[in-house]
Scaffold this motif. Structure first.
Motif, mmCIF file in Angstrom:
data_model
loop_
_atom_site.group_PDB
_atom_site.id
_atom_site.type_symbol
_atom_site.label_atom_id
_atom_site.label_comp_id
_atom_site.label_asym_id
_atom_site.label_seq_id
_atom_site.Cartn_x
_atom_site.Cartn_y
_atom_site.Cartn_z
ATOM 1 N N GLY A 121 20.920 46.748 74.740
ATOM 2 C CA GLY A 121 21.473 46.634 76.082
ATOM 3 C C GLY A 121 22.899 46.115 76.074
ATOM 4 N N HIS A 122 23.746 46.746 76.893
ATOM 5 C CA HIS A 122 25.136 46.351 77.091
ATOM 6 C C HIS A 122 25.975 46.445 75.803
ATOM 7 N N ASP A 156 15.778 49.626 74.369
ATOM 8 C CA ASP A 156 16.390 49.053 75.567
ATOM 9 C C ASP A 156 17.889 49.304 75.501
ATOM 10 N N ARG A 176 19.820 49.471 78.439
ATOM 11 C CA ARG A 176 20.305 49.203 79.785
ATOM 12 C C ARG A 176 21.769 48.753 79.756
ATOM 13 N N GLY A 177 22.569 49.424 80.557
ATOM 14 C CA GLY A 177 23.974 49.042 80.670
ATOM 15 C C GLY A 177 24.807 49.340 79.438
ATOM 16 N N ASP A 227 14.886 52.897 77.956
ATOM 17 C CA ASP A 227 15.407 52.389 79.226
ATOM 18 C C ASP A 227 16.928 52.508 79.194
ATOM 19 N N THR A 284 18.785 52.517 82.086
ATOM 20 C CA THR A 284 19.212 52.158 83.433
ATOM 21 C C THR A 284 20.662 51.697 83.423
ATOM 22 N N ALA A 308 23.234 53.006 82.201
ATOM 23 C CA ALA A 308 24.022 53.312 80.999
ATOM 24 C C ALA A 308 25.114 54.328 81.308
ATOM 25 N N ASP A 322 14.039 56.217 81.364
ATOM 26 C CA ASP A 322 14.527 55.699 82.638
ATOM 27 C C ASP A 322 16.048 55.796 82.658
ATOM 28 N N ALA A 360 22.270 56.173 85.748
ATOM 29 C CA ALA A 360 23.042 56.466 84.539
ATOM 30 C C ALA A 360 24.197 57.414 84.838
#
Length: 284
Positions: free
Chosen positions: A168-169, A186, A188-189, A206, A208, A210, A226, A230
């Protein structure tokens, strides 16, 4: 008197058994002592100001992992901490083009990525917030690794196992993750602008929020991924499997969806270039 030879034989056998057991214990203790000594020297070498000495420490730890499975979780933690401390995320850096990772960081990352993960026990490769720009790894085994907030721009990690990894991120712009396993990861972002993900498995990942603009996702498997919110502007999703994916609020403007499977995908408020993109034929 007639039984004495038999008793003597039994006593001799018992004595031999006890002696052999003691010898094995002594050998085992000696081996453990040697490994402890090797470990201490290797860790001391990691703190050296000389590159060659640090490299010696890294490869010594790799050898200890191969010789002693019970010490692997500790070594995974030590090498992970080494990378985080010696290659922190370069906040404010705007490019990864032309960047070359330091030799010791490349070596430590390679040792972690090529280890046999079975003896890890509860240990996790934790490289969060690390500068891994342009690091090259062949078939890295980093399932469940923590790479959150790391800089992975222009990294070459094709055929990677990143299943259930925490990314993530992280910044992966320009990275090569083609043919990789990213199921349930994961992301996300995460920033995946221009990232090569052709034929990669992203089932249940996931993504979300991105950024996937201009990402190359041809033939990728995004089933039930998910992708809420995005950014997929200009992404190549030709022949990708998006069956059951959540595309709520996703932006697929100018994305290449030729041959993509959108069966059962949630396209609530999804942005497409033209209305015809809403009724893309679903492959049988």
């Amino acid at each position: 008197m007639a039984a004495l030879p038999g008793i003597a034989a039994v006593v001799a056998v018992l004595f031999t058994w006890v002696t052999v057991g003691q010898t094995k214990d002594e050998i085992r203790l000696a081996e453990h002592g040697q490994i402890t000594s090797r470990f201490n020297v290797a860790v001391q070498n990691l703190g050296s100001k000389t590159l060659d000495v640090r490299l010696g420490g890294i490869y010594a730890l790799q050898r200890i992992m191969q010789d002693s499975a019970r010490d692997q979780p500790t070594i995974v933690a030590v090498l992970s901490a080494y990378v985080r401390e010696h290659a922190p995320d370069p906040k404010g850096a705007h490019t990864g083009i032309g960047h070359r990772p330091s030799t010791d960081i490349q070596a430590a990352a390679t040792v972690l990525a090529t280890r046999d993960p079975d003896p890890d026990a509860d240990a996790v490769v934790d490289l969060q917030s690390s500068d891994l720009r342009a690091v090259r790894l062949e078939h890295p085994r980093l399932g469940s690794a923590n790479l959150a907030y790391s800089d992975l721009r222009f990294a070459v990690w094709s055929h990677a196992d990143l299943s259930k990894a925490h990314i993530g991120h992280a910044s992966l712009s320009g990275a090569d993750l083609a043919d990789s396993q990213l199921s349930e990861a994961d992301l996300r972002g995460a920033t995946l602008t221009g990232t090569r993900l052709m034929r990669s498995d992203l089932r249940k990942a996931d993504l979300t929020g991105a950024e996937l603009d201009d990402a190359r996702l041809a033939e990728a498997n995004l089933a039930r991924a998910d992708l809420t919110g995005a950014d997929l502007v200009g992404a190549d999703l030709s022949s990708a499997n998006l069956a059951g994916a959540n595309l709520t609020d996703a932006d697929l403007t100018h994305a290449n969806l030729a041959g993509a499977n959108l069966a059962g995908a949630n396209r609530t408020r999804t942005k497409f270039t033209t209305e015809s993109d809403w009724s893309i034929p679903v492959p049988p």
